[in-house]
Design a protein around this motif. Structure first.
Motif, PDB file in Angstrom:
ATOM      1  N   THR A 189      -2.948   4.036  39.131  1.00  0.00           N
ATOM      2  CA  THR A 189      -4.236   3.580  39.601  1.00  0.00           C
ATOM      3  C   THR A 189      -4.301   3.622  41.115  1.00  0.00           C
ATOM      4  O   THR A 189      -3.424   3.138  41.812  1.00  0.00           O
ATOM      5  N   SER A 225      -2.512   5.055  31.030  1.00  0.00           N
ATOM      6  CA  SER A 225      -3.755   4.286  31.133  1.00  0.00           C
ATOM      7  C   SER A 225      -4.242   4.220  32.569  1.00  0.00           C
ATOM      8  O   SER A 225      -5.450   4.255  32.834  1.00  0.00           O
ATOM      9  N   ALA A 269      -7.861   5.504  33.834  1.00  0.00           N
ATOM     10  CA  ALA A 269      -8.787   4.649  34.570  1.00  0.00           C
ATOM     11  C   ALA A 269      -9.255   5.331  35.848  1.00  0.00           C
ATOM     12  O   ALA A 269     -10.447   5.277  36.200  1.00  0.00           O
ATOM     13  N   ASP A 270      -8.349   5.972  36.561  1.00  0.00           N
ATOM     14  CA  ASP A 270      -8.723   6.663  37.793  1.00  0.00           C
ATOM     15  C   ASP A 270      -9.684   7.818  37.515  1.00  0.00           C
ATOM     16  O   ASP A 270     -10.619   8.066  38.279  1.00  0.00           O
ATOM     17  N   ARG A 326     -12.675   2.885  35.819  1.00  0.00           N
ATOM     18  CA  ARG A 326     -11.861   1.709  35.498  1.00  0.00           C
ATOM     19  C   ARG A 326     -12.589   0.753  34.557  1.00  0.00           C
ATOM     20  O   ARG A 326     -11.981   0.209  33.631  1.00  0.00           O
ATOM     21  N   VAL A 352     -12.564   2.284  31.008  1.00  0.00           N
ATOM     22  CA  VAL A 352     -11.258   2.168  30.351  1.00  0.00           C
ATOM     23  C   VAL A 352     -10.959   0.708  30.013  1.00  0.00           C
ATOM     24  O   VAL A 352     -10.390   0.408  28.952  1.00  0.00           O
ATOM     25  N   PHE A 353     -11.351  -0.207  30.881  1.00  0.00           N
ATOM     26  CA  PHE A 353     -11.139  -1.637  30.622  1.00  0.00           C
ATOM     27  C   PHE A 353     -11.895  -2.067  29.364  1.00  0.00           C
ATOM     28  O   PHE A 353     -11.334  -2.763  28.495  1.00  0.00           O
ATOM     29  N   THR A 389      -3.885  -2.153  33.392  1.00  0.00           N
ATOM     30  CA  THR A 389      -3.940  -1.196  34.506  1.00  0.00           C
ATOM     31  C   THR A 389      -5.341  -1.088  35.096  1.00  0.00           C
ATOM     32  O   THR A 389      -5.516  -1.104  36.316  1.00  0.00           O
ATOM     33  N   SER A 390      -6.348  -0.970  34.249  1.00  0.00           N
ATOM     34  CA  SER A 390      -7.715  -0.844  34.766  1.00  0.00           C
ATOM     35  C   SER A 390      -8.194  -2.153  35.373  1.00  0.00           C
ATOM     36  O   SER A 390      -8.949  -2.155  36.352  1.00  0.00           O
ATOM     37  N   GLU A 435     -18.615  -0.047  38.189  1.00  0.00           N
ATOM     38  CA  GLU A 435     -17.698   1.041  37.869  1.00  0.00           C
ATOM     39  C   GLU A 435     -17.077   1.597  39.140  1.00  0.00           C
ATOM     40  O   GLU A 435     -17.678   1.535  40.226  1.00  0.00           O
ATOM     41  N   ARG A 471     -13.892   4.802  40.345  1.00  0.00           N
ATOM     42  CA  ARG A 471     -12.919   5.812  39.908  1.00  0.00           C
ATOM     43  C   ARG A 471     -12.326   6.490  41.130  1.00  0.00           C
ATOM     44  O   ARG A 471     -12.807   6.308  42.252  1.00  0.00           O
TER      45      ARG A 471
END
Length: 533
Positions: free
Chosen positions: A2, A73, A77-78, A82, A85-86, A125-126, A194, A196
């Motif tokens: 991330t 993950s 997310a990147d 994020r 993905v969360f 991670t996110s 959001e 990224r």
């Protein structure tokens, strides 16, 4: 991994309070789900009459996928966002927790738990990446301090919460409550912004598959070895698969332009020593969270809630000592704190061999507190030391690799200690059961499996009333002896890691005294940076 790189096209409405509340609530769920599932194991075994290996996968399946998908993950997310993905991870975690609560067999429960671990990796991670995007400067340090405290609190109070739920409502509540809480997190996540990394253009699928497959093969061999035999065809095949996939992973990562696991970091001696140290710590500590509740319920006939209360002696220090360790870094070099952390854990685990049937809380308090202090200190200094052992440009990668190794160590530790417990218990029972009739007479393997799932009442009920006291003594003595042997092995591993960390730290100090002094002066702030979470 991330990244905190900002995309100029992303929204400026960051909702800092909503983000912090949402991520902290989610971070509480993840360690509770790990430790809670271990508390549920005796109830699951009583309902499903499953084997020990199947019961271990309730915990190991979750921890295995959690570790395996951590780095993947982060890249998802990147690349894809994020917040997206969360939400996806939280949805998967919540649905799988609900399926776990409603499952009608151990196979479905194991599968649901493994998928829940994938969701947990995405959430962690996110979630941490969203915090890094929303907060800046001192506010970011405070936000990650709250985040780390929440994770520690979830681990500390997880056995007690799960024990209370299991005793009051049954083992299914241990999974139902996280499912409901996950639904609340989903509602809150709708209001988040959001973000990224515009530079993240591809996902390391080859690395993800080979790493996850290698870890799964190793865990399977460690769990099934005690049941099928360490040289069984299944185990030999699993070890071969592990070796082949690990070799493939190394080749794949060396050819990646942006590898998710930068193997060149292992050329840094201090990073290697710290990695060994953290693996030793989690190998000693996490299995205690998993197997001590089963020991207390089987040997002392405690309820799961009572066992959870007893576990607070071990876990509460892990909440407070990260803060104390950060404060002490003003005067004590970080390398000494790291050495003390691993050394205290080694002493405490060895001291824990005082455990015996009927032991009182005061007799167990000393070793529990020493272990808790050692682990608590590690929470405050280990990540910062690992990240500071490499150049700043690689700090994020070092943090991701370090956390992945920590989670992989947890999964391997749970599997190793579980297998050692059943093997040692079965060996100590020997032919002592030949004097008894019923399904456990002449069958030390079956009794060892039951004991390691927290079940002794049911086996005792199969022998005549007049023989139950002797049967109870035989069973609890063998189980306690097996636990002591496993504890001594964990203590020896921690002691060896203590020497390694101390020696490498001293050499690094001698080679770069000035950088070491600068690192020690800035360590408290670094420990709260997002890269060290």
């Amino acid at each position: 991994m991330t990244s905190t790189t900002k995309d100029p096209t992303q929204t400026t409405s960051r909702h800092p309070v909503a983000t912090l509340v949402t991520v902290v609530l989610a971070s509480l769920l993840l360690p509770i789900s790990l430790t809670g599932s271990s508390v549920a194991m005796p109830g699951v075994a009583a309902d499903f009459h499953n084997s020990l290996a199947a019961g271990q996968w309730i915990v190991n399946g979750y921890d295995l996928t959690f570790a395996s998908f951590m780095l993947a993950s982060g890249s998802f997310a990147d690349r894809f966002g994020r917040r997206r993905v969360f939400i996806t991870g939280t949805l998967l975690f919540s649905v799988c927790s609900l399926v776990s609560a409603l499952s009608n067999g151990v196979v479905l429960l194991d599968l649901a738990r493994a998928l829940a671990g994938v969701g947990a990796a995405a959430m962690l991670t996110s979630g941490s990446a969203m915090l890094a995007h929303v907060f800046e400067g001192p506010a970011r340090a405070r936000a990650f301090g709250v985040f780390g405290t929440a994770v520690g609190a979830g681990m500390a109070f997880g056995p007690f919460i799960a024990g209370s739920l299991s005793t009051t409502f049954g083992w299914r509540a241990v999974f139902l409550v996280p499912a409901i809480t996950g639904a609340v997190v989903l509602v809150l996540a709708v209001f988040l912004s959001e973000s990224r990394d515009p530079q993240a253009t591809r996902t390391d699928w080859a690395g993800t598959v080979t790493f996850s497959g290698a870890l799964a093969a190793l865990i399977a061999a460690l769990i099934e070895g005690a049941q099928l035999g360490w040289t069984s065809p299944f185990n030999i095949a699993a070890y071969l698969v592990f070796a082949a996939l690990l070799a493939a992973f190394i080749v794949v990562e060396q050819r990646q332009e942006r590898p998710m696991f930068d193997l060149s970091l292992f050329r840094q001696p201090q990073f290697v020593s710290l990695s060994v140290g953290v693996v030793a710590l989690v190998l000693a500590f996490t299995p205690l969270l998993v197997y001590l509740p089963s020991y207390l319920t089987a040997v002392n006939s405690e309820t799961t809630m009572h066992a959870g209360i007893d576990m607070l002696m071990l876990t509460v220090p892990t909440v407070f000592f990260p803060l104390i360790a950060g404060y002490l870094l003003r005067w004590i070099p970080i390398r000494h704190m790291v050495t003390a952390s691993v050394g205290l854990t080694a002493v405490g685990v060895g001291w824990l061999t005082v455990l015996h049937p009927g032991i009182g809380n005061w007799a167990a308090l000393g070793p529990f507190v020493v272990i808790g202090i050692g682990i608590g200190v590690s929470f405050g200094v280990m990540d910062g030391a690992a990240v500071s052992s490499v150049e700043p440009s690689r700090a994020g990668m070092a943090a991701g690799m370090f956390n992945t190794m920590r989670l992989a160590g947890e999964a391997i530790g749970i599997a190793v200690v579980g297998s050692l417990l059943v093997s040692f218990t079965r060996s100590r029972l020997g032919n002592q059961l030949d004097a008894y009739t019923g399904p456990y007479g002449h069958n030390p393997a079956a009794l060892a499996d039951s004991l390691n799932q927290g079940q002794l009442t049911e086996p005792e009920g199969t022998v005549p009333q007049a023989a139950r006291a002797a049967f109870h003594h035989t069973a609890t003595s063998a189980y306690t002896g097996g636990l002591h042997a496993a504890l001594w092995i964990a203590a020896a591993f921690c002691a060896a890691a203590t020497v390694l960390v101390a020696v490498v730290g001293a050499r690094a100090r001698g080679a770069a005294a000035a950088p070491e002094a600068a690192e020690a002066a800035t360590a408290p702030a670094a420990d709260n940076e997002p890269a060290t979470v």
